[in-house]
Design an enzyme around this catalytic site. Sequence first.
Site, PDB file in Angstrom:
ATOM      1  N   ASN A 169      -8.810   2.860   1.017  1.00  0.00           N
ATOM      2  CA  ASN A 169      -8.037   3.391  -0.122  1.00  0.00           C
ATOM      3  C   ASN A 169      -7.099   2.575  -0.394  1.00  0.00           C
ATOM      4  O   ASN A 169      -6.471   1.568   0.477  1.00  0.00           O
ATOM      5  CB  ASN A 169      -7.365   4.746   0.540  1.00  0.00           C
ATOM      6  CG  ASN A 169      -6.585   5.298  -0.523  1.00  0.00           C
ATOM      7  OD1 ASN A 169      -5.400   4.631  -0.736  1.00  0.00           O
ATOM      8  ND2 ASN A 169      -6.786   6.536  -0.864  1.00  0.00           N
TER       9      ASN A 169
ATOM     10  N   SER B  24     -10.128   7.404  -3.659  1.00  0.00           N
ATOM     11  CA  SER B  24      -8.849   7.634  -4.380  1.00  0.00           C
ATOM     12  C   SER B  24      -8.472   8.948  -3.917  1.00  0.00           C
ATOM     13  O   SER B  24      -9.081   9.956  -3.903  1.00  0.00           O
ATOM     14  CB  SER B  24      -9.223   7.491  -5.792  1.00  0.00           C
ATOM     15  OG  SER B  24      -7.895   7.482  -6.542  1.00  0.00           O
ATOM     16  N   GLU B  25      -7.301   9.015  -3.744  1.00  0.00           N
ATOM     17  CA  GLU B  25      -6.706  10.150  -3.070  1.00  0.00           C
ATOM     18  C   GLU B  25      -6.667  11.498  -4.127  1.00  0.00           C
ATOM     19  O   GLU B  25      -6.524  12.811  -3.745  1.00  0.00           O
ATOM     20  CB  GLU B  25      -5.417  10.171  -2.417  1.00  0.00           C
ATOM     21  CG  GLU B  25      -4.097   9.711  -3.480  1.00  0.00           C
ATOM     22  CD  GLU B  25      -3.798   8.353  -3.090  1.00  0.00           C
ATOM     23  OE1 GLU B  25      -4.798   7.588  -2.858  1.00  0.00           O
ATOM     24  OE2 GLU B  25      -2.480   8.204  -3.213  1.00  0.00           O
ATOM     25  N   ASN B  26      -6.842  11.110  -5.608  1.00  0.00           N
ATOM     26  CA  ASN B  26      -7.166  12.402  -6.436  1.00  0.00           C
ATOM     27  C   ASN B  26      -8.391  12.897  -6.538  1.00  0.00           C
ATOM     28  O   ASN B  26      -8.859  13.483  -7.398  1.00  0.00           O
ATOM     29  CB  ASN B  26      -6.829  12.093  -7.654  1.00  0.00           C
ATOM     30  CG  ASN B  26      -7.258  10.677  -8.286  1.00  0.00           C
ATOM     31  OD1 ASN B  26      -7.441   9.870  -7.517  1.00  0.00           O
ATOM     32  ND2 ASN B  26      -7.182  10.628  -9.624  1.00  0.00           N
TER      33      ASN B  26
END
Lengths: 228, 238
Positions: free
Chosen positions: B41, B64-66
């Site tokens: 990440n 990607s945290e989205n």
Amino acid sequence: MPIDKIVPDVAAAVAGVKDGDTIMISGFGFAGVPNDLIHGVLDSGAKDLTVISNNAGTGTEGLAALIGSGRVTRIICSYPRSKGSDLFDARYAAGEIDLELVPQGTLSERMRAAGAGVAGFYTPTGVGTDLAEGKEVRNFDGRDYVLELPLRADLALVQAYKADRWGNLIYRKAARNFGPVMAMAADLTVVQVREIVPLGEMDPEAIVTPSIFVDRVVHIDNDREWDI
Amino acid sequence: MSSAVSSAGTATESGAGFTKLTRLQIARRAAEMIPDGSFVNLGIGIPTLAANVMPEGKEIVLHSENGILGVGPGPAEADRDRDLINASKEYVTLRPGGSFFVHSDAFAMIRGGHLDLALLGAFQVAGNGDLANWTTGDRRFPPGVGGAMDLAAGAKGIWVLTDHVTKKGEPKIVNACSLPLTAPGVVKRIFTDIAVIDVTEGGLVVREMVPGLTLEQLQTMTEPPLTLAEDWRELVVA
């Protein structure tokens, strides 16, 4: 009676929103934000709102407009400050809006817990930080975890890509983000979609949010650029 | 004397005899050291730049945290898709094999210990690996935690990418963080514009320094005591 969750317009989609409501708003950055529904809430005149959203709005439209209107007294989010978040920044600096800052994974998991009937969960995120202050900490197998409680809302405003009349949803790329967990976690889930397709046309293997989590669907044709 | 240009483009350390890396060079050096096959990440700030300078010949999957696995480099302007952005809200692409998923799954990957590495920015890092990167405590600048606490607590390894000192010239690598913590004791390696430093149980170990920089100079810009690795090398990036 055929199930038909499709409503004719934004006003019908947000009908029933009232003062004091807690409203979840999907989106991350500018992707997946239900701007038309947000403006529907703005036009409804509802005030003293609590908003749950990852960000606090940027530019002059959408969530930024709702916050700028002074109708939002409290926001629960992970990352309020972004380039262009001036309307939030000013209200925050003036002490006119309460902020509950929640780590992003805790935010989404608290919603998932609410939607799944889970009363709370322990997570290592935030242990030893200010954001765990006042919360129960418990040690499991030698590691500390903090207790987090579910997060519910009266209303969830979600943007998705396609829906059918039952309310089955698919999303588009990274615009999915919080949509599926918010849809689970609110008493009333309202979705704006770019396309409505006949029942049975979506691949059942590919449906992301099954119809049971959705209450109303509105088709938004004009996919305009927003100042957000 | 070298021209000594900082990432902000201003002349610094005038006469010091070394040149600072640009932000992109810091990202490039970190990217070079990511093990092949890792799931990684990239946090907001300098780490995000690494997506554009991933080393050839390795298969590294960016998270990607989205809700994206398999983030590719930024697209040409004509190919921008407003539904395809990274955690820094910048346009990205998706590599073959990439996937999209709900936010809670994105964080199950993080919090469930599935990520090999997270590259994060920092306001301060302490000699014991404490990280502070979410609030300055100044009400004019609202705090923003985003996914930082989740990544710090959940990823198997945390590397920090940062300028070595603040704009005022104060050390960012400190004996103890004065700012609120993101997580205690998590940082394993620090990439700055002048050095690469490992956080070890025996203290901070300098692995790399930019050409012309001496350990004594580096120590004046760093609070905790530094030791030089026996096999240290010059920090040179394309």
